[in-house]
Design an enzyme around this catalytic site. Sequence first.
Site, PDB file in Angstrom:
ATOM      1  CD  GLN A 107      -3.034  -1.526   2.555  1.00  0.00           C
ATOM      2  OE1 GLN A 107      -2.546  -0.912   3.557  1.00  0.00           O
ATOM      3  NE2 GLN A 107      -3.675  -2.492   2.802  1.00  0.00           N
ATOM      4  CG  ASP A 142     -18.420   7.384   0.666  1.00  0.00           C
ATOM      5  OD1 ASP A 142     -17.980   9.181   0.400  1.00  0.00           O
ATOM      6  OD2 ASP A 142     -19.982   7.519  -0.077  1.00  0.00           O
ATOM      7  CG  LEU A 223       3.290   7.390  17.978  1.00  0.00           C
ATOM      8  CD1 LEU A 223       3.680   8.402  17.384  1.00  0.00           C
ATOM      9  CD2 LEU A 223       2.863   6.970  19.463  1.00  0.00           C
ATOM     10  CD1 TRP A 224       9.384   3.460  14.502  1.00  0.00           C
ATOM     11  CD2 TRP A 224       7.957   2.950  12.908  1.00  0.00           C
ATOM     12  NE1 TRP A 224       9.744   2.387  13.522  1.00  0.00           N
ATOM     13  CE2 TRP A 224       9.397   2.517  12.304  1.00  0.00           C
ATOM     14  CE3 TRP A 224       7.524   3.613  11.638  1.00  0.00           C
ATOM     15  CZ2 TRP A 224       9.817   2.311  11.441  1.00  0.00           C
ATOM     16  CZ3 TRP A 224       7.549   3.322   9.838  1.00  0.00           C
ATOM     17  CH2 TRP A 224       8.771   2.223   9.878  1.00  0.00           C
ATOM     18  CG  LEU A 225       5.117  -0.270  17.841  1.00  0.00           C
ATOM     19  CD1 LEU A 225       4.393  -1.293  17.409  1.00  0.00           C
ATOM     20  CD2 LEU A 225       4.227   0.609  18.918  1.00  0.00           C
ATOM     21  CG  ASP A 289      -4.744  -8.697   2.737  1.00  0.00           C
ATOM     22  OD1 ASP A 289      -4.304  -9.662   2.439  1.00  0.00           O
ATOM     23  OD2 ASP A 289      -3.524  -8.252   2.735  1.00  0.00           O
ATOM     24  CD  GLU A 294       3.896  -7.532  10.935  1.00  0.00           C
ATOM     25  OE1 GLU A 294       4.838  -7.351  10.487  1.00  0.00           O
ATOM     26  OE2 GLU A 294       2.667  -7.175  11.799  1.00  0.00           O
TER      27      GLU A 294
END
Length: 427
Positions: A107, A142, A223-225, A289, A294
């Site tokens: 994506q 939408d 937010l990045w870990l 999907d 992780e």
Amino acid sequence: MKLKQRVVLLCAVLFLLGLAKVFLLDGGESSFASRRDLRAFRKMEGSLTLARGAKLTHTLQSPWEVAGQWVGPREVYPDETPELAAVLNALSSARVERADVGYKGTQLKALLVLDGGQKVVFKPKRYRRDYVVEGEPYAGYDRHNAEIAAFHLDRILGFRRAPLVVGRFMNLKTEIKPVATDQLLSTFLVHANNTCFYGKCYYCRETEPACADGDVMEGSVTLWLPDVWPLQKHRHPWGRTYREGKLARWEYDESYCEAVKKMPPYDAGPRLLDVIDTAIFDYLIGNADRHHYESFQDDGGASMLILLDNAKSFGNPALDERSILAPLYQCCISKVSKRYGEEFSITVLHRVRVSTWNRLNLLKGGVLSSAMLQATAHDPAFPVLTELHLSALDRRLNGILSTVRQCIETQGTDNTLIEDRLNLPHP
């Protein structure tokens, strides 16, 4: 005894019976666990409403430091987070210091660094293919954003395993392009007076860019870990093959769960219970999907299954993809097999957490959709979910409850529900 006293006594008895019905939920688990879960549910309800524009009341720590200290082996954020609104507001408004193409994946995304050095992932809002719902055309994206909705569903379910996400309107011309790397800048273009970019990913193409409304693009910021919590990727045991004509083993082997239970890390610890929880979560959001997942590295199977990458969710609200629940219903079956000409019964059992079962019961009757509306009301991208998707949440919840009840009826409460509240200390 006077009539009035009898009426008062009767009312008191009925009230106590009502409390007992609430505390002793459908699964028949202990009243202590039910009371504890009811208190946790009420606490969650009280914290759903988040104030727009909130800021930290102290200046000793940045919002990023506060959020980083929340992370532990079994949670991304704790049960009580009075600073959550302030952290989400910072995510939706902090100055962008640097912008680059996102990490590899399927994506389109951009990797941003916000003021103070905090990494975040920006995913643009994009429209997917159209569906037909109740005879009317319906655009899959939408007026909603899947990542935002998934994060708040995680809050409502009490899992606390999804990274923080908030909607954000990003001015590509003034906020992104001046600080973008050459690699990201090379993917920018103008289409019909709208600023667009196509980034870099497996399916990113110049012919299919994400476009802003003029220069302003709506999307989600995740937010990045913290880097002190490196991630380890695992193949999901109920993943699909994505090959035409080739089925995964779980799609044809009724006893597949028994085989999974013999493989590490599913043979001990909480990981298989996390897979069951995740199946419930994914069924609610319509995510078929999750081929990988992780966890934190070197955890020995003890840390949580982290609910990352939920963007391929909330597609067709009329489709309830039951196969997503395979970990739940396949781990609660009985079958008769033959060996040496004699029949014998194999019972494949696994358990659903009591806390999960209690929370699901407390969310039925339209409570789930109402909670989602309340939880997302603060978000800059509100309304996050359409009415059709809110209705789908309540409908799918009923399907989950029915599946677990069938397991309880056939295998018994003790063989279906388990009291498992593994809390590992923060480092």
